[in-house]
Design a protein around this motif. Structure first.
Motif, PDB file in Angstrom:
ATOM      1  N   SER A  49       0.829  -1.200   0.000  1.00  0.00           N
ATOM      2  CA  SER A  49       0.000   0.000   0.000  1.00  0.00           C
ATOM      3  C   SER A  49       0.870   1.259   0.000  1.00  0.00           C
ATOM      4  N   PHE A  50       0.241   2.387  -0.247  1.00  0.00           N
ATOM      5  CA  PHE A  50       0.903   3.676  -0.446  1.00  0.00           C
ATOM      6  C   PHE A  50       1.129   4.429   0.852  1.00  0.00           C
ATOM      7  N   VAL A  51       2.345   4.894   1.029  1.00  0.00           N
ATOM      8  CA  VAL A  51       2.678   5.843   2.093  1.00  0.00           C
ATOM      9  C   VAL A  51       3.611   6.894   1.508  1.00  0.00           C
ATOM     10  N   ILE A  52       3.684   8.017   2.175  1.00  0.00           N
ATOM     11  CA  ILE A  52       4.654   9.041   1.792  1.00  0.00           C
ATOM     12  C   ILE A  52       5.880   8.859   2.684  1.00  0.00           C
ATOM     13  N   ASP A  53       7.038   8.805   2.043  1.00  0.00           N
ATOM     14  CA  ASP A  53       8.297   8.634   2.764  1.00  0.00           C
ATOM     15  C   ASP A  53       9.065   9.943   2.734  1.00  0.00           C
ATOM     16  N   GLU A  54       9.636  10.307   3.868  1.00  0.00           N
ATOM     17  CA  GLU A  54      10.553  11.442   3.907  1.00  0.00           C
ATOM     18  C   GLU A  54      11.934  10.923   3.518  1.00  0.00           C
ATOM     19  N   ILE A  55      12.500  11.434   2.455  1.00  0.00           N
ATOM     20  CA  ILE A  55      13.804  10.998   1.967  1.00  0.00           C
ATOM     21  C   ILE A  55      14.862  11.259   3.037  1.00  0.00           C
ATOM     22  N   LYS A  56      14.847  12.458   3.554  1.00  0.00           N
ATOM     23  CA  LYS A  56      15.722  12.832   4.671  1.00  0.00           C
ATOM     24  C   LYS A  56      14.837  12.806   5.914  1.00  0.00           C
ATOM     25  N   PRO A  57      15.064  11.865   6.814  1.00  0.00           N
ATOM     26  CA  PRO A  57      14.154  11.656   7.952  1.00  0.00           C
ATOM     27  C   PRO A  57      13.933  12.920   8.783  1.00  0.00           C
ATOM     28  N   ILE A  58      12.682  13.117   9.190  1.00  0.00           N
ATOM     29  CA  ILE A  58      12.377  14.301   9.991  1.00  0.00           C
ATOM     30  C   ILE A  58      13.035  14.212  11.360  1.00  0.00           C
ATOM     31  N   SER A  59      13.363  13.005  11.809  1.00  0.00           N
ATOM     32  CA  SER A  59      14.033  12.864  13.105  1.00  0.00           C
ATOM     33  C   SER A  59      15.454  13.420  13.064  1.00  0.00           C
ATOM     34  N   LYS A  60      16.000  13.585  11.856  1.00  0.00           N
ATOM     35  CA  LYS A  60      17.363  14.100  11.699  1.00  0.00           C
ATOM     36  C   LYS A  60      17.348  15.441  10.956  1.00  0.00           C
ATOM     37  N   TYR A  61      16.295  16.219  11.169  1.00  0.00           N
ATOM     38  CA  TYR A  61      16.087  17.450  10.410  1.00  0.00           C
ATOM     39  C   TYR A  61      17.253  18.431  10.512  1.00  0.00           C
ATOM     40  N   LYS A  62      17.895  18.513  11.663  1.00  0.00           N
ATOM     41  CA  LYS A  62      18.995  19.472  11.834  1.00  0.00           C
ATOM     42  C   LYS A  62      20.185  19.119  10.953  1.00  0.00           C
ATOM     43  N   GLU A  63      20.438  17.820  10.752  1.00  0.00           N
ATOM     44  CA  GLU A  63      21.555  17.383   9.913  1.00  0.00           C
ATOM     45  C   GLU A  63      21.398  17.844   8.463  1.00  0.00           C
ATOM     46  N   PHE A  64      20.161  18.062   8.041  1.00  0.00           N
ATOM     47  CA  PHE A  64      19.892  18.400   6.650  1.00  0.00           C
ATOM     48  C   PHE A  64      19.509  19.860   6.450  1.00  0.00           C
ATOM     49  N   GLY A  65      19.675  20.659   7.482  1.00  0.00           N
ATOM     50  CA  GLY A  65      19.489  22.100   7.359  1.00  0.00           C
ATOM     51  C   GLY A  65      18.062  22.596   7.479  1.00  0.00           C
ATOM     52  N   TYR A  66      17.149  21.771   7.947  1.00  0.00           N
ATOM     53  CA  TYR A  66      15.777  22.225   8.145  1.00  0.00           C
ATOM     54  C   TYR A  66      15.667  22.949   9.480  1.00  0.00           C
ATOM     55  N   SER A  67      14.783  23.917   9.549  1.00  0.00           N
ATOM     56  CA  SER A  67      14.622  24.684  10.775  1.00  0.00           C
ATOM     57  C   SER A  67      13.809  23.931  11.825  1.00  0.00           C
ATOM     58  N   SER A  68      12.991  22.980  11.385  1.00  0.00           N
ATOM     59  CA  SER A  68      12.157  22.219  12.310  1.00  0.00           C
ATOM     60  C   SER A  68      11.747  20.894  11.677  1.00  0.00           C
ATOM     61  N   ARG A  69      11.175  20.023  12.499  1.00  0.00           N
ATOM     62  CA  ARG A  69      10.640  18.752  11.986  1.00  0.00           C
ATOM     63  C   ARG A  69       9.525  19.024  10.992  1.00  0.00           C
ATOM     64  N   ARG A  70       8.723  20.007  11.313  1.00  0.00           N
ATOM     65  CA  ARG A  70       7.595  20.342  10.442  1.00  0.00           C
ATOM     66  C   ARG A  70       8.086  20.803   9.075  1.00  0.00           C
ATOM     67  N   ALA A  71       9.140  21.609   9.030  1.00  0.00           N
ATOM     68  CA  ALA A  71       9.684  22.075   7.753  1.00  0.00           C
ATOM     69  C   ALA A  71      10.147  20.896   6.902  1.00  0.00           C
ATOM     70  N   ALA A  72      10.767  19.905   7.532  1.00  0.00           N
ATOM     71  CA  ALA A  72      11.222  18.717   6.804  1.00  0.00           C
ATOM     72  C   ALA A  72      10.037  17.902   6.293  1.00  0.00           C
ATOM     73  N   ALA A  73       8.981  17.818   7.093  1.00  0.00           N
ATOM     74  CA  ALA A  73       7.803  17.036   6.718  1.00  0.00           C
ATOM     75  C   ALA A  73       6.978  17.711   5.629  1.00  0.00           C
ATOM     76  N   GLU A  74       7.077  19.037   5.500  1.00  0.00           N
ATOM     77  CA  GLU A  74       6.266  19.767   4.532  1.00  0.00           C
ATOM     78  C   GLU A  74       7.006  20.118   3.247  1.00  0.00           C
ATOM     79  N   ASP A  75       8.281  19.802   3.153  1.00  0.00           N
ATOM     80  CA  ASP A  75       9.062  20.089   1.951  1.00  0.00           C
ATOM     81  C   ASP A  75       8.784  19.015   0.905  1.00  0.00           C
ATOM     82  N   PHE A  76       8.071  19.371  -0.169  1.00  0.00           N
ATOM     83  CA  PHE A  76       7.693  18.391  -1.191  1.00  0.00           C
ATOM     84  C   PHE A  76       8.921  17.731  -1.811  1.00  0.00           C
ATOM     85  N   ASN A  77      10.019  18.461  -1.912  1.00  0.00           N
ATOM     86  CA  ASN A  77      11.244  17.894  -2.487  1.00  0.00           C
ATOM     87  C   ASN A  77      11.887  16.855  -1.577  1.00  0.00           C
ATOM     88  N   ASN A  78      11.425  16.756  -0.347  1.00  0.00           N
ATOM     89  CA  ASN A  78      11.937  15.769   0.595  1.00  0.00           C
ATOM     90  C   ASN A  78      11.003  14.564   0.694  1.00  0.00           C
TER      91      ASN A  78
END
Length: 111
Positions: A49-78
């Motif tokens: 079945s279908f799920v959306i996967d975060e390419i860069k995990p939201i649990s590691k958002y700081k490592e990838f330059g996101y300001s917050s978990r929410r920013a990582a979860a809402e970035d369509f390119n991620n």
């Protein structure tokens, strides 16, 4: 703590609809397990079945330059479409780049 994936449920539903409309293949296995079953519920009883996967995990958002978990979860390119089972196995890992292997010559200069 609130789930950052659902803090903006309307945006997340739009992303799900967009992936469904594109009939996107699994970004993790690239279709090796078959097509994503978009019409099945997303749970362990329906591994394809279908799920959306975060390419860069939201649990590691700081490592990838996101300001917050929410920013990582809402970035369509991620985000990418994925099978439930592929996403479960990937967990919070990041796809590793293939390591280059360099051959060393023998002492006499021959390979």
């Amino acid at each position: 703590m609130n789930n950052p994936r659902w803090n903006n449920g309307n945006l997340r539903r739009k992303y799900r609809d967009k992936f469904r409309a594109m009939n996107a293949e699994c970004g993790i296995c690239h279709g090796r397990r078959g097509a994503i079953h978009y019409d099945e519920p997303s749970d362990y009883q329906h591994p394809l079945s279908f799920v959306i996967d975060e390419i860069k995990p939201i649990s590691k958002y700081k490592e990838f330059g996101y300001s917050s978990r929410r920013a990582a979860a809402e970035d369509f390119n991620n985000l990418q479409a994925a099978h439930f089972i592929c996403n479960a196995q990937k967990s919070d890992k990041v796809k590793e780049e293939k390591k280059k292997i360099f051959l060393k010559p023998k002492n006499d200069g021959e390979w």
